[in-house]
Every structure is written in C-alpha cells, then in structure tokens.
Design an enzyme around this catalytic site. Structure first.
Site, PDB file in Angstrom:
ATOM      1  NE  ARG A 221      -4.291  -1.296  -0.078  1.00  0.00           N
ATOM      2  CZ  ARG A 221      -4.479  -2.273  -0.955  1.00  0.00           C
ATOM      3  NH1 ARG A 221      -3.524  -2.602  -1.810  1.00  0.00           N
ATOM      4  NH2 ARG A 221      -5.624  -2.929  -0.996  1.00  0.00           N
ATOM      5  CG  HIS A 269      -3.478  -0.854  -7.012  1.00  0.00           C
ATOM      6  ND1 HIS A 269      -3.850  -0.230  -5.847  1.00  0.00           N
ATOM      7  CD2 HIS A 269      -3.568  -2.190  -6.743  1.00  0.00           C
ATOM      8  CE1 HIS A 269      -4.164  -1.134  -4.928  1.00  0.00           C
ATOM      9  NE2 HIS A 269      -3.994  -2.342  -5.453  1.00  0.00           N
TER      10      HIS A 269
HETATM   11  P1  NDP Z   1      -1.365 -10.846   5.009  1.00  0.00           P
HETATM   12  O1  NDP Z   1      -2.321 -10.313   6.014  1.00  0.00           O
HETATM   13  O2  NDP Z   1      -1.418 -12.295   4.662  1.00  0.00           O
HETATM   14  O3  NDP Z   1       0.128 -10.546   5.487  1.00  0.00           O
HETATM   15  C1  NDP Z   1       0.505  -9.322   6.016  1.00  0.00           C
HETATM   16  C2  NDP Z   1       1.939  -9.426   6.467  1.00  0.00           C
HETATM   17  O4  NDP Z   1       2.368  -8.138   6.925  1.00  0.00           O
HETATM   18  C3  NDP Z   1       2.131 -10.385   7.641  1.00  0.00           C
HETATM   19  O5  NDP Z   1       3.360 -11.080   7.507  1.00  0.00           O
HETATM   20  C4  NDP Z   1       2.200  -9.440   8.841  1.00  0.00           C
HETATM   21  O6  NDP Z   1       2.983  -9.905   9.926  1.00  0.00           O
HETATM   22  C5  NDP Z   1       2.914  -8.247   8.216  1.00  0.00           C
HETATM   23  N1  NDP Z   1       2.659  -7.036   8.985  1.00  0.00           N
HETATM   24  C6  NDP Z   1       1.488  -6.399   9.185  1.00  0.00           C
HETATM   25  N2  NDP Z   1       1.676  -5.303   9.951  1.00  0.00           N
HETATM   26  C7  NDP Z   1       2.984  -5.261  10.224  1.00  0.00           C
HETATM   27  C8  NDP Z   1       3.796  -4.361  10.971  1.00  0.00           C
HETATM   28  N3  NDP Z   1       3.282  -3.276  11.594  1.00  0.00           N
HETATM   29  N4  NDP Z   1       5.114  -4.609  11.067  1.00  0.00           N
HETATM   30  C9  NDP Z   1       5.642  -5.697  10.455  1.00  0.00           C
HETATM   31  N5  NDP Z   1       4.937  -6.589   9.740  1.00  0.00           N
HETATM   32  C10 NDP Z   1       3.611  -6.367   9.624  1.00  0.00           C
HETATM   33  O7  NDP Z   1      -1.539  -9.954   3.705  1.00  0.00           O
HETATM   34  P2  NDP Z   1      -1.243 -10.356   2.184  1.00  0.00           P
HETATM   35  O8  NDP Z   1       0.120 -10.897   2.106  1.00  0.00           O
HETATM   36  O9  NDP Z   1      -2.342 -11.158   1.631  1.00  0.00           O
HETATM   37  O10 NDP Z   1      -1.324  -8.923   1.481  1.00  0.00           O
HETATM   38  C11 NDP Z   1      -0.489  -7.862   1.877  1.00  0.00           C
HETATM   39  C12 NDP Z   1      -1.016  -6.573   1.294  1.00  0.00           C
HETATM   40  O11 NDP Z   1      -0.777  -6.539  -0.112  1.00  0.00           O
HETATM   41  C13 NDP Z   1      -2.539  -6.378   1.383  1.00  0.00           C
HETATM   42  O12 NDP Z   1      -2.903  -5.906   2.659  1.00  0.00           O
HETATM   43  C14 NDP Z   1      -2.799  -5.362   0.310  1.00  0.00           C
HETATM   44  O13 NDP Z   1      -2.716  -4.087   0.874  1.00  0.00           O
HETATM   45  C15 NDP Z   1      -1.647  -5.561  -0.674  1.00  0.00           C
HETATM   46  N6  NDP Z   1      -2.111  -6.039  -1.976  1.00  0.00           N
HETATM   47  C16 NDP Z   1      -1.735  -5.335  -3.093  1.00  0.00           C
HETATM   48  C17 NDP Z   1      -2.120  -5.759  -4.345  1.00  0.00           C
HETATM   49  C18 NDP Z   1      -1.680  -5.028  -5.561  1.00  0.00           C
HETATM   50  O14 NDP Z   1      -2.149  -5.328  -6.664  1.00  0.00           O
HETATM   51  N7  NDP Z   1      -0.761  -4.087  -5.464  1.00  0.00           N
HETATM   52  C19 NDP Z   1      -2.947  -6.949  -4.525  1.00  0.00           C
HETATM   53  C20 NDP Z   1      -3.258  -7.631  -3.281  1.00  0.00           C
HETATM   54  C21 NDP Z   1      -2.844  -7.183  -2.074  1.00  0.00           C
HETATM   55  P3  NDP Z   1       2.552 -11.229  10.782  1.00  0.00           P
HETATM   56  O15 NDP Z   1       2.822 -12.385   9.850  1.00  0.00           O
HETATM   57  O16 NDP Z   1       3.459 -11.210  11.929  1.00  0.00           O
HETATM   58  O17 NDP Z   1       1.100 -11.049  11.113  1.00  0.00           O
HETATM   59  C1  OXD Z   2      -6.257  -5.887  -3.036  1.00  0.00           C
HETATM   60  C2  OXD Z   2      -5.684  -5.062  -4.077  1.00  0.00           C
HETATM   61  O1  OXD Z   2      -6.155  -5.491  -1.882  1.00  0.00           O
HETATM   62  O2  OXD Z   2      -6.051  -5.246  -5.253  1.00  0.00           O
HETATM   63  O3  OXD Z   2      -6.806  -6.963  -3.336  1.00  0.00           O
HETATM   64  O4  OXD Z   2      -4.826  -4.203  -3.822  1.00  0.00           O
END
Ligand code: NDP
Ligand code: OXD
Length: 306
Positions: A221, A269
C-alpha cells in the site's frame, strides 16, 4: 442463502456469473431490505456516492466477505460488527509472485542498461542471484509466496514481519529488527497492509538505512512510504531506484512528480488482481462455512487492522 453484493457496478459485471456458478444455492442480489440478507460480499467503492456503507442495517448477516486482500477501507467502519474475511486466492498470490519476481530480476540483472544501444558491452557480466540480498517486508500470503520463489531462484532472502513467525526456508526478522532488515536490502520488496502501524514506516530516517543503489519495490500500500521523503532519498542514492505499484492517492495524479522521475517506475496498481474465475470458489467456501456455523477462513483481526 441470500447474499447482498455491496460492490461497484463493474464488479457485478465481472463477478455475478462466476459467483452463481461457484455457489448455485446462493441468491445474489444488489437490492432489497438489508435485514433479509444472510451475508454481504463487499468491495471498496461501494456505495458509489462515496458514503460509508451502513453494515448495521444487515442485522442478520453472518459474514462480510471482501473481494480484495486489503481491507483498510472498512476496518475502521464503526457499523461493521459482523466477522470480516479478506480475499486470499491462489491467483492473487501468483500474480504478485510474477510481478515481484519480474521486477527483481530486471533490476538485479541490470537489463535496461544491457539493452541494445549499439555498444558491445562484453565485460558487463550480470551477477548471479546468490550474490544479491533481498529483504521482503511482510511475510503473509503475498510476501511469503514471493520470498519462497526468490529463494528458490537462488537469491539471498530475508523476511521481516510483525511477529517474526517462521517461514520455511527463509530467515525471518521480527519487528525490532527493521534496521537490520533494511541495512542488508539490496532489493527491498514491500508487501505490508495499510494499518496505523505501517503508515509512514518508510521515511527519511528508515530509507537512509538502505544500501546505496538499492532497488525498492512497493506493491503493498502507498501509505507505507512518505512520498516527499522518498524523492529526497532517491537524490542520495538510497534507494537508487523505486518500482511503485501503489500510492497515497490513486489513480496517481497526472502532475505527480513520480511520473517523470528518472529513478521511479510507476505501475497502476496492477501487481496482482483478484480474478473472479478462481476467487469465486474462495468466496463460496467461506459463505458456506458461515451458513454452517463453521470457522471462517481469512478472518481479519480488527485490532491489528489486517
Ligand atoms: P497478510 O495479512 O497475509 O500478510 C501481512 C503481512 O504483513 C504479515 O506477515 C504481517 O505480519 C505483516 N505485517 C502487518 N503489519 C505489520 C507491521 N506493523 N510490522 C511488520 N509486519 C507487519 O496480507 P497479504 O500478504 O495477503 O497482502 C499484503 C497486502 O498486499 C494487502 O494488505 C494489500 O494491501 C496488498 N495487496 C496489493 C495488491 C496489488 O495489486 N498491489 C494486490 C493484493 C494485495 P505477521 O505475519 O506477523 O502477522
Ligand atoms: C487488493 C488489491 O487489496 O487489489 O486486493 O490491492
């Protein structure tokens, strides 16, 4: 089961047939008395007049299933008391793996510099992956899949996450180790959600910890990065190049300095899309679980915000 489709019109066009095929017992609708629905399928951009959806009116809904992985647009909605599940779909993760691997290889190999320009650069031997240190911030569904793939290709991969939870085959650092994770990151891949704890995490101070000429790839993000600080950091060479798929404001405004910056690559995006063809099965599975009173998959922790 009666399901309310709380998503913009384009999503209806894309999803309605796939959802009905995946879940024939579902009566999917875009209007009616909210109290009559057993479940809500949600995507950002609804209601289309920009107001916040009143989830409280869906008094009998047992689940709110997001069509997106990122749920920052609704986690703070005070009317949302139903269990919220985010999108986790193999197609989404595969798209992210391909995007991050593609850009990592392109930057690692220096492909743009090697491109044909009439000069025979026979001594410009590209490095091997084993000599390149990669750090992945966020090791969830996306980051974990990306880290494992890059490791398989031979990169020297370290991950960083809030919990520091182990990921097979990857060295994982926990929250307190951010400086160490950044200090080694010749390629820094950011796959963190938008939460109060991640907003502005990459700023003047933290970006200065990167190695000179590092590549920064952000597909999580836009709120992660203080954009003015990134522009100043690029002037110092830390990082040397940024590949950005997500931004504080989307679509990225036409006059934004990122568009014309020589050290920034903008993509709109598109790193990973949720495709109805595969994700409708995920939605159907979770709705059935909700109706049967079974544990839901991919539940969002409202306190953490992801
Ligand atoms: P998950 O919820 O599976 O994973 C999030 C990860 O981030 C976890 O490892 C979590 O740690 C870590 N995390 C969260 N907060 C913190 C913090 N404050 N400090 C350190 N680590 C942190 O999410 P996804 O992997 O499925 O997706 C990640 C993001 O990708 C989504 O939230 C979305 O915003 C973005 N996205 C973007 C897309 C695009 O097209 N650009 C498409 C899809 C998603 P822990 O394992 O310890 O909980
Ligand atoms: C999602 C994205 O969050 O597209 O799925 O970014």
């Amino acid at each position: 089961m009666r399901v309310f489709f709380a998503a913009p019109a384009d999503d209806w066009t894309e999803w309605s047939d796939a959802l009905r095929a995946a879940c024939p017992e579902m009566q999917l609708s875009r209007d009616g008395d909210p109290a009559d629905f057993d479940a809500v399928i949600y995507a950002p951009g609804y209601p289309e007049d920009g107001s916040a959806l009143d989830f409280g009116a869906f008094a009998n809904a047992r689940i709110v299933q997001s069509l997106r992985a990122g749920v920052e647009r609704i986690t703070t909605n005070p009317t949302l008391t139903q269990p919220l599940c985010r999108m986790v779909d193999p197609g989404l993760a595969q798209g992210m793996v391909e995007y991050c691997t593609g850009w990592t290889l392109r930057c690692h190999l220096g492909m743009d510099a090697l491109a044909q320009d009439g000069i025979w650069r026979g001594d410009a031997i590209p490095p091997l992956a084993s000599s390149r240190k990669v750090t992945v911030l966020g090791l969830g569904e996306m980051g974990g899949a990306v880290a494992r793939t890059l490791k398989t290709l031979g990169f020297d991969v370290t991950g960083w996450s809030a919990s520091g939870r182990p990921v097979e085959g990857i060295e994982v650092m926990g929250a307190a180790d951010l400086p160490r994770a950044l200090d080694r990151a010749e390629v820094l891949i950011c796959l963190l959600p938008d939460t109060p704890a991640t907003r502005g995490l990459l700023n003047r101070e933290t970006l200065s910890l990167l190695p000179r000429n590092a590549t920064l790839i952000n597909a999580g993000r836009g709120s992660l990065i203080v954009e003015d600080d990134l522009l100043a950091a690029l002037d110092t060479g830390r990082p040397g190049h940024a590949v950005l798929d997500v931004f504080a404001t989307e679509p990225l405004p036409a006059a934004h300095p990122f568009w014309s910056h020589p050290a920034i690559t903008v993509t709109p995006h598109v790193a990973a899309a949720t495709r109805a063809s595969s994700a409708a099965e995920v939605v159907a599975m979770n709705l059935r679980r909700a109706m049967a009173g079974q544990p839901l998959m991919y539940l969002v922790d409202r306190n953490r915000g992801y």
